[in-house]
Design a protein around this motif. Structure first.
Motif, mmCIF file in Angstrom:
data_model
loop_
_atom_site.group_PDB
_atom_site.id
_atom_site.type_symbol
_atom_site.label_atom_id
_atom_site.label_comp_id
_atom_site.label_asym_id
_atom_site.label_seq_id
_atom_site.Cartn_x
_atom_site.Cartn_y
_atom_site.Cartn_z
ATOM 1 N N CYS A 85 0.841 -1.206 0.000
ATOM 2 C CA CYS A 85 0.000 0.000 0.000
ATOM 3 C C CYS A 85 0.873 1.251 0.000
ATOM 4 O O CYS A 85 0.584 2.227 -0.704
ATOM 5 C CB CYS A 85 -0.967 -0.021 1.183
ATOM 6 S SG CYS A 85 -2.331 -1.197 0.927
ATOM 7 N N CYS A 121 -0.913 -4.340 7.398
ATOM 8 C CA CYS A 121 -1.471 -5.048 6.244
ATOM 9 C C CYS A 121 -2.822 -5.707 6.548
ATOM 10 O O CYS A 121 -2.961 -6.461 7.500
ATOM 11 C CB CYS A 121 -0.479 -6.114 5.796
ATOM 12 S SG CYS A 121 -1.062 -7.052 4.385
ATOM 13 N N CYS A 125 -3.107 -6.943 -0.389
ATOM 14 C CA CYS A 125 -1.939 -6.280 -0.990
ATOM 15 C C CYS A 125 -2.038 -6.180 -2.512
ATOM 16 O O CYS A 125 -1.520 -5.244 -3.113
ATOM 17 C CB CYS A 125 -0.671 -7.021 -0.611
ATOM 18 S SG CYS A 125 -0.666 -7.630 1.064
ATOM 19 N N MET A 130 -5.383 0.490 -0.273
ATOM 20 C CA MET A 130 -6.761 0.177 0.140
ATOM 21 C C MET A 130 -7.000 0.639 1.569
ATOM 22 O O MET A 130 -6.062 0.909 2.311
ATOM 23 C CB MET A 130 -7.030 -1.324 0.031
ATOM 24 C CG MET A 130 -6.099 -2.238 0.821
ATOM 25 S SD MET A 130 -6.503 -2.428 2.561
ATOM 26 C CE MET A 130 -8.085 -3.221 2.511
HETATM 27 S S1 FES Z 1 0.073 -4.002 2.232
HETATM 28 FE FE1 FES Z 1 -1.883 -3.063 2.286
HETATM 29 S S2 FES Z 1 -3.233 -4.720 2.267
HETATM 30 FE FE2 FES Z 1 -1.287 -5.659 2.426
#
Ligand code: FES
Length: 154
Positions: A85, A121, A125, A130
């Protein structure tokens, strides 16, 4: 603790497992659904109900960001800023949200409508960047998409 229906749902979750403590995560989820977040008194109740140490319950509540440790706004925005992200723009996205909502990360708007947090996370990913808005994921976000989404909320 939160009425007969709540107790029934907890009983049915506990009955699914050979050991009551195995129901810890779903029971905490029920508490959060009933209360909106997981207060310390509720952690203590869960510890007694499942016969586990209160410190173990607290460890789960503080480890998993899906559990809220304080009341949040009507819309709880959890922005993932972990590697995928971040590489695809989560920092500017977070800054944009802070500007738009006029709050800092970790705060709630004065009208109680929005809370904004940064999380690790969320397991999406491949569709970075997101965020999670209440129970829903919003993926492949752009600043324009975020603006449209916020404007569509009642
Ligand atoms: S790095 Fe953002 S959802 Fe996994």
């Amino acid at each position: 603790m939160y009425g007969a229906d709540f107790e029934k749902r907890v009983d049915s979750l506990v009955a699914r497992y050979p050991q009551p403590k195995a129901a810890l995560l779903p029971v905490l989820w029920e508490v959060q659904r009933a209360h909106g977040w997981v207060p310390l008194e509720a952690e203590e109740w869960v510890a007694r109900r499942l016969n586990v140490a209160p410190s173990h319950v607290h460890g789960c509540v503080t480890f998993y960001t899906m559990y809220k440790q304080r009341p949040t706004g009507k819309y709880h925005i959890q922005v993932c800023t972990t590697l995928s992200c971040m590489l695809r723009g989560s920092d500017p996205l977070l800054e944009h949200l802070e500007k738009k909502l006029k709050i800092k990360t970790g705060e709630t708007t004065p009208d109680g409508k929005f809370s904004l947090v940064r999380v690790e996370c969320l397991g999406s990913c491949g569709t970075a960047p997101m965020f999670q808005l209440n129970d829903d994921y919003h993926e492949n976000l752009t600043l324009e998409k975020v603006d449209g989404l916020l404007e569509s909320l009642p």
